[in-house]
Design a protein around this motif. Structure first.
Motif, mmCIF file in Angstrom:
data_model
loop_
_atom_site.group_PDB
_atom_site.id
_atom_site.type_symbol
_atom_site.label_atom_id
_atom_site.label_comp_id
_atom_site.label_asym_id
_atom_site.label_seq_id
_atom_site.Cartn_x
_atom_site.Cartn_y
_atom_site.Cartn_z
ATOM 1 N N SER A 307 22.801 -1.480 -14.852
ATOM 2 C CA SER A 307 23.332 -1.616 -13.497
ATOM 3 C C SER A 307 23.977 -2.992 -13.353
ATOM 4 O O SER A 307 23.460 -3.974 -13.888
ATOM 5 C CB SER A 307 22.206 -1.445 -12.469
ATOM 6 O OG SER A 307 22.607 -1.865 -11.184
ATOM 7 N N MET A 308 25.090 -3.051 -12.626
ATOM 8 C CA MET A 308 25.731 -4.336 -12.340
ATOM 9 C C MET A 308 25.233 -4.924 -11.020
ATOM 10 O O MET A 308 25.259 -6.134 -10.833
ATOM 11 C CB MET A 308 27.253 -4.161 -12.292
ATOM 12 C CG MET A 308 27.893 -3.892 -13.648
ATOM 13 S SD MET A 308 27.654 -5.253 -14.824
ATOM 14 C CE MET A 308 28.580 -6.564 -14.031
ATOM 15 N N ASP A 309 24.827 -4.059 -10.093
ATOM 16 C CA ASP A 309 24.348 -4.518 -8.797
ATOM 17 C C ASP A 309 23.195 -3.625 -8.341
ATOM 18 O O ASP A 309 23.429 -2.538 -7.831
ATOM 19 C CB ASP A 309 25.491 -4.481 -7.772
ATOM 20 C CG ASP A 309 25.082 -5.065 -6.429
ATOM 21 O OD1 ASP A 309 24.082 -5.803 -6.386
ATOM 22 O OD2 ASP A 309 25.766 -4.766 -5.425
ATOM 23 N N PRO A 310 21.942 -4.071 -8.556
ATOM 24 C CA PRO A 310 21.522 -5.338 -9.147
ATOM 25 C C PRO A 310 21.768 -5.351 -10.669
ATOM 26 O O PRO A 310 21.897 -4.288 -11.277
ATOM 27 C CB PRO A 310 20.032 -5.384 -8.833
ATOM 28 C CG PRO A 310 19.621 -3.944 -8.795
ATOM 29 C CD PRO A 310 20.796 -3.219 -8.193
ATOM 30 N N LEU A 311 21.818 -6.554 -11.238
ATOM 31 C CA LEU A 311 22.129 -6.702 -12.657
ATOM 32 C C LEU A 311 20.870 -6.449 -13.490
ATOM 33 O O LEU A 311 19.897 -7.203 -13.424
ATOM 34 C CB LEU A 311 22.669 -8.100 -12.939
ATOM 35 C CG LEU A 311 23.097 -8.406 -14.384
ATOM 36 C CD1 LEU A 311 24.099 -7.372 -14.891
ATOM 37 C CD2 LEU A 311 23.676 -9.808 -14.486
#
Length: 435
Positions: A307-311
């Protein structure tokens, strides 16, 4: 005999109780009974401490881009047992598992009654792969990943056209030896007479062992840093870019999508192998196949961004060398962020230096355990750590949930350790992120 997939897999896994039984006699016995399927394949053998799976996937993608049909045998599986035996990256079907298990089961029963004893789980799965690619589904080439060591590994009954030893690290020291040279001796056992060997081994004492074995076997040796080299490497937001010089030419601006400087080494091994396939084995692999194959290559659980958001990142760093590579990559890519780590491992690993390295990188570290016969307890891992912000959790799912829900934009969550754990955690993690 087995009527369902569940019955077959339950029987295969039941052989885990036999543990590791080094030696090739049981495999040779089964191959004789099966009509030597291992002799009907064109194969490449890939050993080493780390990077076997990544090197294999670079090779597979390049070969597939050129139009080859490619079989693979890998371990452990990440999401599905069938991944162990795959055709062009696609796990074999459930009915294939049933058919192959029924081919091997009577041999297992017969073997049990001999002085050799019954086959282990890994021997059974290896025999299934040999049977599948030798008799059931012939392919242009099969890529075999060594399970443990090399010299006495079940896969070492094949007659490959190329062999690769990725690197040497202090892993499985209770079985393979306590020094780099001793472990290199076991890994070098896959070197066959006259068969080219490609390696990225760095330690001088280990390199000497590989060199001596290659000389003894009259096997042409291609060593990273000597016969071929990497230059101009730099990292990008999506992977790595590098150039490579081989005995045959220079390759410029090679791009890979798996992050980490160690991945350039794995890719360079695959590229060196492809050049030898083209030059000596009449393969027709064009430049565009190489560039495209390298860029498309993906292997789950290797510094993989979930996941980028959250990382959130997962990485199957399960030994000292793997942890070092992970920490180096975190320092390089995320020095401005706070690092939260969830870690677990198998109890037969040497933990001290692994956890010490993680301690140095982590602003917070949580230790967990999971349901696996050799899994270390969260408490035992916690007791080794010297991190001031250390925790342990009896329930790994609850620990993941807690970390995700409290993760801030200036933080990264890294879940690492045993690949067996990550294979369980990844599906749960993907769901948890999207809740």
């Amino acid at each position: 005999m087995f009527n369902t997939y569940e019955e077959a897999v339950t029987w295969i896994h039941s052989r885990l109780r036999l543990g590791v039984k080094p030696g090739l006699k049981r495999m040779e016995w089964m191959m004789e009974k099966l009509g030597h399927p291992e002799r009907r394949m064109k194969s490449i053998h890939i050993g080493g401490t780390n990077g076997k799976g990544s090197t294999l996937t670079y090779l597979r993608h390049i070969l597939q881009e050129s139009g080859c049909s490619v079989g693979t045998f890998t371990s452990p599986y990440f999401e599905q047992f069938n991944e162990r035996i795959a055709l062009n990256g696609v796990p074999i079907q459930d009915e294939d598992i049933v058919r192959l298990a029924n081919d091997i089961y009577p041999l297992s029963v017969e073997l049990e009654a001999t002085d050799l004893g019954g086959p282990t789980e890994f021997e059974i799965i290896t025999a299934m792969a040999m049977q599948y690619f030798g008799h059931v589904q012939p392919v242009d080439i099969v890529l075999f990943e060594v399970g443990l060591g090399g010299r006495f590994d079940s896969t070492n009954i094949i007659f490959p056209i190329l062999s690769i030893i990725t690197n040497i690290g202090l892993d499985h020291t209770g079985i393979l030896g306590s020094t780099h040279a001793e472990i290199a001796f076991e890994k070098a056992g896959i070197i066959k007479p006259g068969t080219s060997i490609i390696t990225a081994v760095k330690q001088e004492e280990a390199k000497k062992v590989i060199e001596n074995k290659a000389l003894e076997m009259k096997a042409p040796l291609y060593s990273l840093g000597s016969q071929f080299s990497i230059e101009g490497h730099h990292s990008t937001t999506t992977g790595e870019i590098f150039s490579q010089i081989t005995p045959f030419r220079k390759w410029s601006h090679l791009e890979i999508s798996m992050a980490g400087s160690h991945q350039t080494e794995n890719a360079s091994l695959a590229l060196m192998a492809v050049e030898l396939l083209n030059k000596y084995y009449s393969f027709l692999i064009e430049d565009e196949h190489i560039y495209s194959g390298l860029k498309k290559s993906y292997w789950p659980g290797r510094f993989e961004t979930i996941s980028m958001d959250p990382l959130i990142i997962i990485d199957g760093a399960h030994n000292e060398e793997g942890i070092t590579a992970l920490v180096n990559e975190l320092n390089k890519r995320y020095s401005e962020k706070k690092i939260r780590i969830i870690f677990t491992a198998l109890s037969d690993k040497k933990m001290d230096k692994m956890i010490l390295n993680l301690d140095a990188a982590a602003d917070k570290i949580t230790f967990v355990s999971f349901d696996f016969p050799r899994a270390a307890s969260a408490e035992s891992l916690f007791s080794i750590s010297q991190n001031e912000n250390k925790h342990y959790a009896p329930n790994w799912k609850a620990a993941i949930d807690e970390e995700i829900h409290s993760l801030r934009s200036d933080e990264v969550l890294v879940i690492t350790g045993s690949l067996y754990f990550l294979s369980e955690a990844k599906p749960y993690l993907s769901e948890a992120v999207n809740r």
